[in-house]
Design a protein around this motif. Sequence first.
Motif, PDB file in Angstrom:
ATOM      1  N   SER A  71       0.805  -1.234   0.000  1.00 42.03           N
ATOM      2  CA  SER A  71       0.000   0.000   0.000  1.00 42.03           C
ATOM      3  C   SER A  71       0.833   1.278   0.000  1.00 42.03           C
ATOM      4  CB  SER A  71      -0.980   0.037   1.194  1.00 42.03           C
ATOM      5  OG  SER A  71      -1.933  -0.994   1.056  1.00 42.03           O
ATOM      6  N   SER A  72       2.148   1.186  -0.118  1.00 43.21           N
ATOM      7  CA  SER A  72       2.949   2.402  -0.237  1.00 43.21           C
ATOM      8  C   SER A  72       2.838   2.952  -1.657  1.00 43.21           C
ATOM      9  CB  SER A  72       4.415   2.116   0.107  1.00 43.21           C
ATOM     10  OG  SER A  72       4.959   1.180  -0.798  1.00 43.21           O
ATOM     11  N   LEU A  73       3.025   4.265  -1.804  1.00 39.15           N
ATOM     12  CA  LEU A  73       2.946   4.918  -3.107  1.00 39.15           C
ATOM     13  C   LEU A  73       4.342   5.137  -3.658  1.00 39.15           C
ATOM     14  CD1 LEU A  73       0.167   7.652  -2.686  1.00 39.15           C
ATOM     15  CD2 LEU A  73      -0.009   5.425  -3.781  1.00 39.15           C
ATOM     16  N   GLN A  74       4.510   4.860  -4.950  1.00 38.12           N
ATOM     17  CA  GLN A  74       5.760   5.105  -5.635  1.00 38.12           C
ATOM     18  C   GLN A  74       5.498   6.081  -6.779  1.00 38.12           C
ATOM     19  OE1 GLN A  74       6.306   0.683  -6.197  1.00 38.12           O
ATOM     20  NE2 GLN A  74       8.427   1.240  -5.771  1.00 38.12           N
ATOM     21  N   TRP A  75       6.351   7.095  -6.904  1.00 39.43           N
ATOM     22  CA  TRP A  75       6.226   8.102  -7.950  1.00 39.43           C
ATOM     23  C   TRP A  75       7.402   7.987  -8.911  1.00 39.43           C
ATOM     24  CZ3 TRP A  75       2.814  12.471  -8.519  1.00 39.43           C
ATOM     25  CH2 TRP A  75       1.761  12.482  -7.608  1.00 39.43           C
ATOM     26  N   PHE A  76       7.088   8.119 -10.215  1.00 39.42           N
ATOM     27  CA  PHE A  76       8.109   8.060 -11.252  1.00 39.42           C
ATOM     28  C   PHE A  76       7.826   9.154 -12.285  1.00 39.42           C
ATOM     29  CE2 PHE A  76       7.560   3.765  -9.670  1.00 39.42           C
ATOM     30  CZ  PHE A  76       8.850   3.282  -9.530  1.00 39.42           C
ATOM     31  N   THR A  77       8.876   9.551 -12.996  1.00 40.05           N
ATOM     32  CA  THR A  77       8.693  10.365 -14.187  1.00 40.05           C
ATOM     33  C   THR A  77       9.274   9.616 -15.368  1.00 40.05           C
ATOM     34  OG1 THR A  77       9.047  12.531 -15.218  1.00 40.05           O
ATOM     35  CG2 THR A  77      10.849  11.655 -13.894  1.00 40.05           C
ATOM     36  N   LEU A  78       8.618   9.730 -16.512  1.00 39.09           N
ATOM     37  CA  LEU A  78       9.019   9.006 -17.715  1.00 39.09           C
ATOM     38  C   LEU A  78       9.657   9.971 -18.702  1.00 39.09           C
ATOM     39  CD1 LEU A  78       8.927   6.299 -19.293  1.00 39.09           C
ATOM     40  CD2 LEU A  78       6.777   7.094 -20.278  1.00 39.09           C
ATOM     41  N   HIS A  79      10.917   9.736 -19.040  1.00 40.39           N
ATOM     42  CA  HIS A  79      11.614  10.512 -20.054  1.00 40.39           C
ATOM     43  C   HIS A  79      11.569   9.721 -21.353  1.00 40.39           C
ATOM     44  CE1 HIS A  79      13.241  13.400 -17.145  1.00 40.39           C
ATOM     45  NE2 HIS A  79      13.448  12.367 -16.357  1.00 40.39           N
ATOM     46  N   ARG A  80      11.060  10.342 -22.400  1.00 42.55           N
ATOM     47  CA  ARG A  80      10.904   9.643 -23.679  1.00 42.55           C
ATOM     48  C   ARG A  80      12.225   9.701 -24.459  1.00 42.55           C
ATOM     49  NH1 ARG A  80       5.844  12.126 -26.461  1.00 42.55           N
ATOM     50  NH2 ARG A  80       6.874  14.048 -25.836  1.00 42.55           N
ATOM     51  N   THR A  81      13.131   8.840 -24.071  1.00 45.07           N
ATOM     52  CA  THR A  81      14.434   8.777 -24.712  1.00 45.07           C
ATOM     53  C   THR A  81      14.434   7.672 -25.762  1.00 45.07           C
ATOM     54  OG1 THR A  81      15.209   7.258 -23.009  1.00 45.07           O
ATOM     55  CG2 THR A  81      15.600   9.605 -22.651  1.00 45.07           C
ATOM     56  N   GLY A 120      -6.430  15.802  -0.971  1.00 49.66           N
ATOM     57  CA  GLY A 120      -7.158  14.955  -0.042  1.00 49.66           C
ATOM     58  C   GLY A 120      -6.777  13.490  -0.138  1.00 49.66           C
ATOM     59  N   GLY A 121      -7.794  12.623   0.016  1.00 48.68           N
ATOM     60  CA  GLY A 121      -7.597  11.189   0.133  1.00 48.68           C
ATOM     61  C   GLY A 121      -7.721  10.767   1.584  1.00 48.68           C
ATOM     62  N   SER A 122      -7.847   9.481   1.811  1.00 49.87           N
ATOM     63  CA  SER A 122      -8.006   8.996   3.187  1.00 49.87           C
ATOM     64  C   SER A 122      -6.672   8.507   3.742  1.00 49.87           C
ATOM     65  CB  SER A 122      -9.050   7.875   3.253  1.00 49.87           C
ATOM     66  OG  SER A 122      -8.623   6.756   2.503  1.00 49.87           O
ATOM     67  N   ILE A 123      -6.422   8.856   4.989  1.00 48.80           N
ATOM     68  CA  ILE A 123      -5.239   8.412   5.716  1.00 48.80           C
ATOM     69  C   ILE A 123      -5.728   7.663   6.949  1.00 48.80           C
ATOM     70  CG2 ILE A 123      -3.152   9.146   6.921  1.00 48.80           C
ATOM     71  CD1 ILE A 123      -3.166  11.675   5.195  1.00 48.80           C
ATOM     72  N   ASN A 124      -5.349   6.371   7.053  1.00 51.27           N
ATOM     73  CA  ASN A 124      -5.852   5.519   8.138  1.00 51.27           C
ATOM     74  C   ASN A 124      -7.379   5.511   8.152  1.00 51.27           C
ATOM     75  OD1 ASN A 124      -3.215   4.926   9.006  1.00 51.27           O
ATOM     76  ND2 ASN A 124      -3.158   6.780  10.269  1.00 51.27           N
ATOM     77  N   LYS A 138       3.110  -8.794  -7.613  1.00 50.66           N
ATOM     78  CA  LYS A 138       1.669  -8.945  -7.814  1.00 50.66           C
ATOM     79  C   LYS A 138       0.913  -8.300  -6.668  1.00 50.66           C
ATOM     80  CE  LYS A 138       0.550 -12.679 -10.922  1.00 50.66           C
ATOM     81  NZ  LYS A 138      -0.152 -13.973 -11.078  1.00 50.66           N
ATOM     82  N   GLY A 139      -0.213  -7.704  -6.989  1.00 45.50           N
ATOM     83  CA  GLY A 139      -0.979  -6.960  -5.996  1.00 45.50           C
ATOM     84  C   GLY A 139      -0.737  -5.478  -6.075  1.00 45.50           C
ATOM     85  N   SER A 140       0.247  -5.043  -6.889  1.00 45.89           N
ATOM     86  CA  SER A 140       0.470  -3.613  -7.115  1.00 45.89           C
ATOM     87  C   SER A 140      -0.537  -3.105  -8.140  1.00 45.89           C
ATOM     88  CB  SER A 140       1.897  -3.370  -7.609  1.00 45.89           C
ATOM     89  OG  SER A 140       2.859  -3.924  -6.732  1.00 45.89           O
ATOM     90  N   SER A 141      -0.641  -1.771  -8.258  1.00 46.29           N
ATOM     91  CA  SER A 141      -1.629  -1.212  -9.195  1.00 46.29           C
ATOM     92  C   SER A 141      -1.232   0.195  -9.606  1.00 46.29           C
ATOM     93  CB  SER A 141      -3.031  -1.190  -8.559  1.00 46.29           C
ATOM     94  OG  SER A 141      -3.029  -0.386  -7.396  1.00 46.29           O
TER      95      SER A 141
END
Length: 359
Positions: free
Chosen positions: A80-90, A122-126, A347-350
């Motif tokens: 349930s942790s969030l991961q952020w990425f940026t995509l460079h179109r190389t 926003g969003g829900s926390i706990n 598996k289980g990521s989204s």
Amino acid sequence: MSTHSPSESESAEGKNLIPSLPDDVALNCLARIPRWQHPTLSLVSKPIRTVLSSSLLFTTRSLLQCTQPLLYLTLRSRDSSLQWFTLHRTNPNPLLAPLPPIPSPAVGSAYAVLGPTIFVLGGSINDLPSPHVWLLDCRFHRWIPGPSMRVAREFAAAGVLAGKIYVLGGCIADTWARSANWAEVLDPAVGRWERVPSPAEVREKWMHASAVVGDRVYAMADRGGISFEPRSGAWESVGGDLDHGWRGRACVVEGILYCYDYLGKIKGFDVGRGVWEELKGLDKGLPRFLCGATMADLGGKLCVVWECQGNGKEMEIWYAEIGVKKNSDGELWGQLGWLGKLLSLPKGSSIVHCSSVAV
């Protein structure tokens, strides 16, 4: 972080950005270099490293019309942790670069892009809805706390019109405050959320999708969709065709709203004509998007990111760029550009969200 010009910041050391070139000319040269090459460029010299981390460079990129659309991708891992990425179109392969995590990850946040900034609303926390707002400054990949909304929200709709951010729903209208502030607007120049009057009949709790088309914010609720025109303050129910055909997370490219249908095919809705059309020309290039796909307008191209089955313990995130246009017969036609796997996850990521930001 310094925002001084290169000549101001480096004059004391007597170093030019590029030897034998005036700093203003050198800055114009550096501003034209693609963003994905900046980490390597920063190794050249301290003066260049300094200017790459200043707002002056990005102002110059904007004035020279050298900004590039970048895709920002948010994924939720199995824990349930969030991961952020940026995509460079190389070329030949895109580069997916990890970003600092958001300080307070939440479930069901709304997203809006204004200039070089992604607003996470926003969003829900706990399991408790939150009014908090976080800003990702995509120039420096720095998280900044924004002005909190008047009402705590989760699964709200959001959109940007005329430089202002509108957020709708995501709260139960069971008190005067929640009813009065069911819709809010933020003018970043003022830095304060204000209520937007809304009639009681539109105040659904959860909004599962939203988009801005023309001069209206469209939001799809559990039972029917609505649109809001800020200029006149008018609220309307969307037509049945749009309501029944809008499935999943959509985006707008050149005034056409794209999503996928129950057969997994991409289709576009022309709001002016009030009709859905299949995006043709892609039958052999893409899978059927039965679930787990999200879309963004990436500099005039339709970008699609989706989940695929991997091996026994992994899932895959895939990405495609599609050029979209109307052919001589007026049909929506897609031309597949880059297509490939971005990464593998447990598996289980989204996929949570993707945004396009010009920097």
